[in-house]
Motif scaffolding. Sequence first.
Motif, short mmCIF file in Angstrom:
data_model
loop_
_atom_site.label_atom_id
_atom_site.label_comp_id
_atom_site.label_asym_id
_atom_site.label_seq_id
_atom_site.Cartn_x
_atom_site.Cartn_y
_atom_site.Cartn_z
N SER A 9 -1.28 6.99 8.42
CA SER A 9 -1.30 6.67 7.04
C SER A 9 -0.59 4.86 7.62
O SER A 9 -0.29 5.17 8.92
CB SER A 9 -0.04 6.65 6.54
OG SER A 9 1.01 6.46 6.40
N ASP A 10 -0.63 4.33 7.25
CA ASP A 10 0.04 2.62 7.80
C ASP A 10 1.20 2.73 7.55
O ASP A 10 2.19 1.84 8.95
CB ASP A 10 -0.91 1.47 7.01
CG ASP A 10 -1.52 0.90 6.86
OD1 ASP A 10 -2.94 1.56 7.64
OD2 ASP A 10 -2.60 -0.09 6.01
N GLY A 11 2.08 2.84 7.12
CA GLY A 11 3.72 3.81 7.14
C GLY A 11 3.93 4.09 8.52
O GLY A 11 4.89 3.82 9.18
N GLU A 12 2.98 5.53 9.15
CA GLU A 12 3.10 6.35 10.23
C GLU A 12 2.46 5.72 11.62
O GLU A 12 3.57 5.78 11.99
CB GLU A 12 2.67 7.63 9.97
CG GLU A 12 2.56 8.61 8.53
CD GLU A 12 1.56 9.35 8.08
OE1 GLU A 12 2.30 10.83 7.86
OE2 GLU A 12 0.12 9.26 8.67
N LEU A 13 1.95 4.99 11.46
CA LEU A 13 2.07 3.80 12.42
C LEU A 13 2.31 2.75 12.75
O LEU A 13 3.09 3.21 14.40
CB LEU A 13 0.22 3.07 12.16
CG LEU A 13 -1.24 4.33 12.01
CD1 LEU A 13 -2.09 3.37 11.32
CD2 LEU A 13 -1.62 4.84 13.32
N TYR A 68 9.44 -4.12 7.68
CA TYR A 68 8.06 -3.38 7.03
C TYR A 68 8.24 -2.20 5.78
O TYR A 68 9.05 -1.56 6.49
CB TYR A 68 6.83 -2.91 7.59
CG TYR A 68 5.87 -2.25 6.70
CD1 TYR A 68 5.32 -2.62 5.68
CD2 TYR A 68 4.90 -1.42 7.67
CE1 TYR A 68 4.48 -1.89 5.13
CE2 TYR A 68 4.31 -0.23 6.83
CZ TYR A 68 3.86 -0.71 5.78
OH TYR A 68 2.91 -0.03 4.85
N ASP A 69 8.40 -2.57 4.41
CA ASP A 69 9.19 -0.94 3.77
C ASP A 69 7.75 -0.58 4.01
O ASP A 69 6.57 -1.19 2.90
CB ASP A 69 9.07 -2.43 2.42
CG ASP A 69 9.62 -1.57 1.33
OD1 ASP A 69 9.78 0.74 1.62
OD2 ASP A 69 9.54 -1.31 0.75
N VAL A 70 7.52 0.65 4.43
CA VAL A 70 6.45 1.51 4.06
C VAL A 70 5.50 1.94 3.00
O VAL A 70 5.01 2.71 2.79
CB VAL A 70 7.14 3.07 5.30
CG1 VAL A 70 6.99 2.35 6.43
CG2 VAL A 70 7.86 3.56 4.82
N THR A 71 7.16 2.29 1.84
CA THR A 71 5.95 2.39 0.78
C THR A 71 6.14 1.55 -0.48
O THR A 71 4.74 1.68 -1.06
CB THR A 71 7.61 2.53 -0.50
OG1 THR A 71 8.18 1.14 -0.03
CG2 THR A 71 8.64 3.73 0.45
N ARG A 72 5.29 0.38 0.72
CA ARG A 72 4.48 -0.28 -0.30
C ARG A 72 3.11 -0.87 0.78
O ARG A 72 3.34 -0.21 2.00
CB ARG A 72 5.17 -1.80 -0.22
CG ARG A 72 6.72 -2.04 -1.33
CD ARG A 72 7.14 -3.12 -1.19
NE ARG A 72 6.51 -3.83 -2.13
CZ ARG A 72 6.19 -5.47 -2.01
NH1 ARG A 72 6.57 -6.23 -0.65
NH2 ARG A 72 5.31 -6.36 -2.27
N PRO A 73 2.13 -1.40 0.43
CA PRO A 73 1.27 -1.41 1.14
C PRO A 73 1.39 -2.11 2.16
O PRO A 73 1.39 -3.73 1.92
CB PRO A 73 0.18 -2.02 0.56
CG PRO A 73 0.71 -1.96 -1.02
CD PRO A 73 2.11 -1.59 -1.11
N SER A 155 -7.88 -8.53 -6.28
CA SER A 155 -7.78 -7.99 -7.18
C SER A 155 -6.74 -9.03 -7.84
O SER A 155 -5.75 -9.67 -7.26
CB SER A 155 -7.31 -6.68 -7.78
OG SER A 155 -6.02 -6.91 -7.70
N GLU A 156 -6.44 -9.57 -9.26
CA GLU A 156 -5.59 -10.27 -10.12
C GLU A 156 -4.73 -9.68 -9.24
O GLU A 156 -3.22 -10.31 -9.27
CB GLU A 156 -5.70 -10.86 -11.38
CG GLU A 156 -5.19 -11.55 -12.08
CD GLU A 156 -5.11 -12.28 -12.90
OE1 GLU A 156 -4.51 -11.80 -14.42
OE2 GLU A 156 -6.47 -12.81 -13.36
N ALA A 157 -4.00 -8.03 -9.63
CA ALA A 157 -2.76 -8.02 -9.59
C ALA A 157 -2.94 -7.93 -8.01
O ALA A 157 -1.37 -8.13 -7.53
CB ALA A 157 -2.61 -6.11 -9.89
N GLU A 158 -3.52 -7.56 -7.03
CA GLU A 158 -3.03 -7.85 -5.44
C GLU A 158 -2.63 -9.15 -5.08
O GLU A 158 -1.72 -9.41 -4.83
CB GLU A 158 -4.40 -6.89 -4.69
CG GLU A 158 -4.93 -5.99 -4.99
CD GLU A 158 -6.33 -6.13 -4.49
OE1 GLU A 158 -5.79 -4.31 -3.88
OE2 GLU A 158 -7.10 -6.34 -3.91
N THR A 159 -3.09 -9.98 -5.68
CA THR A 159 -2.57 -11.53 -5.20
C THR A 159 -1.63 -11.78 -5.89
O THR A 159 -0.71 -12.58 -4.91
CB THR A 159 -3.89 -12.02 -6.64
OG1 THR A 159 -5.47 -11.84 -5.22
CG2 THR A 159 -3.43 -13.80 -5.92
#
Length: 188
Positions: A9-13, A68-73, A155-159
Amino acid sequence: MTACLPDCSDGELAALALAGRQAAYGELVRRHQGWVHRLVRSHVGSMDEALDVTQASFVAAFAALNRYDVTRPFQVWMSRIVINKCHDWRRRRAVRNFFALALPLGEADGVADDAPLPDQAIGAEQQLAQAMKAIAALPSSLKDTLILRTIDEKSEAETAEILGISQKAVETRLYRARARLSEILKKV
């Protein structure tokens, strides 16, 4: 720790990269470079400058990887860095252009207007250039929202999450950006 990097995952990387495994950050770059470059290109316009800003964004992200907070995207976190780098680029470009184009007052009388004549046919490439220029003329808050929602198809939420605002604010800013863009393009 041995891991097949494409399966991480991105967090693991990010954790592997922080632990000194350079290939892990290389995998993060490979995984995200496409959308990052598109986002930068939307802000910057120039292909060459977009490559420079994209690279600067990944360098800045690596320098800040410990925050970077690995719990977030990862994409949300990286988008904020990219947008900040685009704003930095725009500020530096404005200063460079000011000093590069400054002429002594006596020489400024003979400067010709580079704008095409209104009766000339405008091809698709020119229309795209005008649209990009109009987008660049928008205030940052409107431009960021417009680019993320329409060009980068967030998406609106992502933005809202990327910009740190409410979804209603995204909706309002998008409406205002489109209205202002329409006004600017009518004048062209």
